[in-house]
Design an enzyme around this catalytic site. Structure first.
Site, PDB file in Angstrom:
ATOM      1  N   ARG A 191      57.161  -4.455   5.403  1.00  0.00           N
ATOM      2  CA  ARG A 191      57.294  -5.655   6.244  1.00  0.00           C
ATOM      3  C   ARG A 191      55.927  -5.963   6.851  1.00  0.00           C
ATOM      4  O   ARG A 191      55.242  -5.067   7.332  1.00  0.00           O
ATOM      5  CB  ARG A 191      58.366  -5.443   7.339  1.00  0.00           C
ATOM      6  CG  ARG A 191      59.755  -5.175   6.721  1.00  0.00           C
ATOM      7  CD  ARG A 191      60.880  -5.368   7.717  1.00  0.00           C
ATOM      8  NE  ARG A 191      61.019  -6.769   8.088  1.00  0.00           N
ATOM      9  CZ  ARG A 191      61.819  -7.196   9.067  1.00  0.00           C
ATOM     10  NH1 ARG A 191      62.532  -6.331   9.769  1.00  0.00           N
ATOM     11  NH2 ARG A 191      61.897  -8.483   9.350  1.00  0.00           N
TER      12      ARG A 191
ATOM     13  N   ARG B 171      65.647  -1.603  11.778  1.00  0.00           N
ATOM     14  CA  ARG B 171      64.803  -2.749  12.114  1.00  0.00           C
ATOM     15  C   ARG B 171      64.458  -2.645  13.597  1.00  0.00           C
ATOM     16  O   ARG B 171      64.969  -1.787  14.312  1.00  0.00           O
ATOM     17  CB  ARG B 171      65.422  -4.088  11.726  1.00  0.00           C
ATOM     18  CG  ARG B 171      66.909  -4.243  11.782  1.00  0.00           C
ATOM     19  CD  ARG B 171      67.526  -4.052  13.135  1.00  0.00           C
ATOM     20  NE  ARG B 171      66.909  -4.961  14.106  1.00  0.00           N
ATOM     21  CZ  ARG B 171      66.947  -4.807  15.411  1.00  0.00           C
ATOM     22  NH1 ARG B 171      67.561  -3.755  15.954  1.00  0.00           N
ATOM     23  NH2 ARG B 171      66.391  -5.649  16.237  1.00  0.00           N
ATOM     24  N   GLY B 172      63.563  -3.533  14.042  1.00  0.00           N
ATOM     25  CA  GLY B 172      63.048  -3.441  15.400  1.00  0.00           C
ATOM     26  C   GLY B 172      61.704  -2.737  15.322  1.00  0.00           C
ATOM     27  O   GLY B 172      61.610  -1.640  14.763  1.00  0.00           O
ATOM     28  N   ALA B 173      60.675  -3.376  15.873  1.00  0.00           N
ATOM     29  CA  ALA B 173      59.309  -2.887  15.683  1.00  0.00           C
ATOM     30  C   ALA B 173      59.131  -1.396  15.998  1.00  0.00           C
ATOM     31  O   ALA B 173      58.621  -0.640  15.158  1.00  0.00           O
ATOM     32  CB  ALA B 173      58.343  -3.753  16.497  1.00  0.00           C
TER      33      ALA B 173
ATOM     34  N   ASP C 172      57.318  -8.118  18.222  1.00  0.00           N
ATOM     35  CA  ASP C 172      56.904  -7.413  17.012  1.00  0.00           C
ATOM     36  C   ASP C 172      55.391  -7.242  16.981  1.00  0.00           C
ATOM     37  O   ASP C 172      54.871  -6.347  16.315  1.00  0.00           O
ATOM     38  CB  ASP C 172      57.383  -8.158  15.768  1.00  0.00           C
ATOM     39  CG  ASP C 172      58.898  -8.062  15.650  1.00  0.00           C
ATOM     40  OD1 ASP C 172      59.599  -8.884  16.269  1.00  0.00           O
ATOM     41  OD2 ASP C 172      59.377  -7.118  14.988  1.00  0.00           O
TER      42      ASP C 172
ATOM     43  N   GLN D 205      71.391 -10.433  14.720  1.00  0.00           N
ATOM     44  CA  GLN D 205      71.157  -9.206  15.477  1.00  0.00           C
ATOM     45  C   GLN D 205      71.758  -9.288  16.884  1.00  0.00           C
ATOM     46  O   GLN D 205      72.111  -8.266  17.463  1.00  0.00           O
ATOM     47  CB  GLN D 205      69.646  -8.930  15.604  1.00  0.00           C
ATOM     48  CG  GLN D 205      68.953  -8.561  14.305  1.00  0.00           C
ATOM     49  CD  GLN D 205      68.386  -9.774  13.600  1.00  0.00           C
ATOM     50  OE1 GLN D 205      68.796 -10.905  13.832  1.00  0.00           O
ATOM     51  NE2 GLN D 205      67.434  -9.542  12.709  1.00  0.00           N
TER      52      GLN D 205
ATOM     53  N   ASN E 211      57.525 -12.668  17.599  1.00  0.00           N
ATOM     54  CA  ASN E 211      58.836 -12.047  17.756  1.00  0.00           C
ATOM     55  C   ASN E 211      59.834 -12.813  16.894  1.00  0.00           C
ATOM     56  O   ASN E 211      59.494 -13.815  16.258  1.00  0.00           O
ATOM     57  CB  ASN E 211      59.246 -12.046  19.239  1.00  0.00           C
ATOM     58  CG  ASN E 211      60.441 -11.164  19.518  1.00  0.00           C
ATOM     59  OD1 ASN E 211      60.504 -10.016  19.052  1.00  0.00           O
ATOM     60  ND2 ASN E 211      61.416 -11.671  20.252  1.00  0.00           N
ATOM     61  N   LYS E 212      61.045 -12.326  16.855  1.00  0.00           N
ATOM     62  CA  LYS E 212      62.132 -12.889  16.029  1.00  0.00           C
ATOM     63  C   LYS E 212      62.159 -14.409  16.091  1.00  0.00           C
ATOM     64  O   LYS E 212      62.003 -15.000  17.152  1.00  0.00           O
ATOM     65  CB  LYS E 212      63.464 -12.322  16.541  1.00  0.00           C
ATOM     66  CG  LYS E 212      64.711 -12.774  15.817  1.00  0.00           C
ATOM     67  CD  LYS E 212      64.665 -12.570  14.316  1.00  0.00           C
ATOM     68  CE  LYS E 212      64.320 -11.172  13.925  1.00  0.00           C
ATOM     69  NZ  LYS E 212      63.899 -11.071  12.492  1.00  0.00           N
TER      70      LYS E 212
END
Lengths: 344, 344
Positions: A91, A48-50, A237, A196, A247-248
């Site tokens: 995603r 995960r993580g853009a 993101d 996270q 973002n998150k």
């Protein structure tokens, strides 16, 4: 460079990913030999993580090419398009995924014969892997001027080595600050529901010898009110031309709280996270599954039949963002002027 | 009144508490025969919520009196003082604990002989139990005018039946609104780290047939920005004369977000939660233990050696509070004038 924390690697015609669902208890690796495995790993947040998703997806296409039994360029492109569609639908929010897939497909279409296309795709994916580290180091270099000796910096989710190939974006800035000899403390937020912050950011910063503390997401406002936070830095993101940052989930409210307490709020993101075309209401916010919220490690936390909100991301408007740090430099308001200049 | 959800009961010379650490998986009861058990239950949050803690502590003194082998009033008072000190030191922030203990000790000192003192203490504790329900019903009645048909109301932590003897303060208002025939939806926040929202509020509202959803603490700002919340209502562990409200960690940032989105922010609390003497910086904010944050149900969430912030409460300043609902009526700014009037 700590090779142990390489989030994405290419080895023996396979992609090796750190299994981020197992951290911090176990540092385990997953070997993917087929693009479908990469798609599953993205969906289930093994990776995960853009930026890391982008590079993993690029290697997904490399695996699809490698396994293709096609006899012509047209057949190979068709096989790649099937893989492209599967990987693309994993995603919806982080734009690096689409950016990486397009870049590989463009390279594929430029090739003349099957062998050269296969080679070009793998070369391009390996270039993107290397570029990601270089870009993060440049983001770190550019952003380090914004953080002062003695600062306590709050970060949300994980925009670190584990969200990229290595080094990180927001945490890359903090690594660069530390390399410059400035002493800083970092406060990681837990980042419910997937944790996270607890599992990944606390893990990788502790691993690299940072002074790191962890705070529940509920305590952020209180820490700010008590003067315990000097700066905020997060990843992204997707960044729009207008400076809206996706973002998150939780980023938006931290930005509101930072503004209210006069604390600078920085976003660190590579140009591959920018989307110059979409308008704020055109971006799909992924709603994730029920059981991320209802249970942790088998422990049921919520009674049956209760409806759950679980948006994975939120949108922070430009007026709450002090600066955005990229590999090409730092931009500030008005973003609709400064951001397009990065791409000239 | 649903007797199943009586948080504190007196039965066969014992105090029966719902074990709130087991919810929502199991609805179990703990029987306390000694005041030390009550103290442990308060410390470990088997019983929690400012009003429930107050009444449980009052019964703790009743148990201490009952078990006392004293031969004179002086000896009995001495035994009670030992129990008083133990019970008083369980938790430092909620003021109802001190209020309840003082009220019982006053009653004890007024008595003439051992038997009448023991009887008076138990009668007083039973009165407090009954009063708590009556007070909550009055808070509910008074507050229900503030909530409109069709509202979606966000609540934080648990200020419900489970935080009181029964009916609840903030959730008492929502129960009264429902009894008045208004249709409302409720959004409960998870409330990390102890998850009172997921485990207790979602449980008791579902139990009573409310339309209840659950949101991670990180999603509150986003839900507000998307227009999905009309009102906020929370309880309080302590309200100062100035209108400063001490409540579960996370309350302050919700109040900031509510203000920023023009959403009314209400606090519901009985007069026993008011502290007219202390100044904001004199109130002790309890810092709770490490493992509330580092693990859930045996699952380790945080790598070793990471420092943890775990304040149990925060302070919301009066300018963020639209109104405070009590059994004697609703008060608004300026609180330093309206709050003292409640006590005349």
């Amino acid at each position: 460079m700590n090779i142990e924390l390489m989030t994405v690697k290419w080895e023996d015609e396979s992609v090796i990913l750190i299994d981020q669902t197992k951290l911090p208890s176990k540092l385990e690796y997953v070997r993917c030999k087929r693009y479908e495995q990469i798609a599953d790993c993205i969906k289930n947040m093994v990776v995960r993580g853009a930026p890391a998703i982008g590079v993993a997806a690029a290697f997904g296409l490399a695996l699809a090419a490698l396994k293709s039994k096609s006899k012509s360029k047209e057949e190979l492109i068709k096989d790649l398009e099937v893989a492209y569609n599967t990987l693309r639908s994993t995603r919806p929010t982080a734009v690096n995924l689409f950016w990486a897939l397009e870049r590989i497909m463009k390279k594929a279409r430029e090739g003349n014969d099957i062998e050269s296309i296969k080679k070009n795709i793998l070369d391009e994916a390996l270039t993107m892997l290397k570029e990601d580290i270089d870009v993060n180091k440049m983001i770190g270099f550019n952003g380090s001027s914004l953080i002062d000796d003695g600062d306590t910096v709050l970060t949300h989710c994980n925009a670190g080595a584990l969200a990229t190939v290595a080094y990180g974006t927001a945490l890359g800035v903090l690594r660069a600050v530390k390399e410059h000899g400035k002493k800083i403390s970092v406060v990681a937020t837990e980042t419910r529901p997937v944790m996270q912050g607890s599992r990944l950011t606390a893990f990788e910063l502790k691993h690299d010898g940072f002074d790191v503390s962890l705070a529940p997401d509920t305590a952020i406002g209180s820490l700010m009110a008590r003067g315990m936070i000097n700066k905020v830095i997060v990843g992204a993101d997707r960044v729009l031309k207008s400076g809206h940052v996706f973002n998150k989930i939780g980023t938006y409210q931290i930005a509101v709280l930072a503004k209210m307490h006069n604390i600078p709020f920085y976003v660190a993101a590579p140009l591959s996270s920018f989307d110059l075309k979409s308008k704020p209401d055109e971006v799909i916010i992924e709603e994730r599954k029920y059981d991320e919220v209802t249970s942790i490690g088998g422990r049921k936390l919520v009674p049956k039949g209760v409806r759950i909100f679980n948006p994975a991301f939120d949108m922070t408007p430009p007026e709450l963002i002090t600066a955005i740090i990229t590999e090409k430099g730092i931009v500030k308001q008005p973003y609709d002027e400064s951001i397009p200049r990065l791409f000239r």
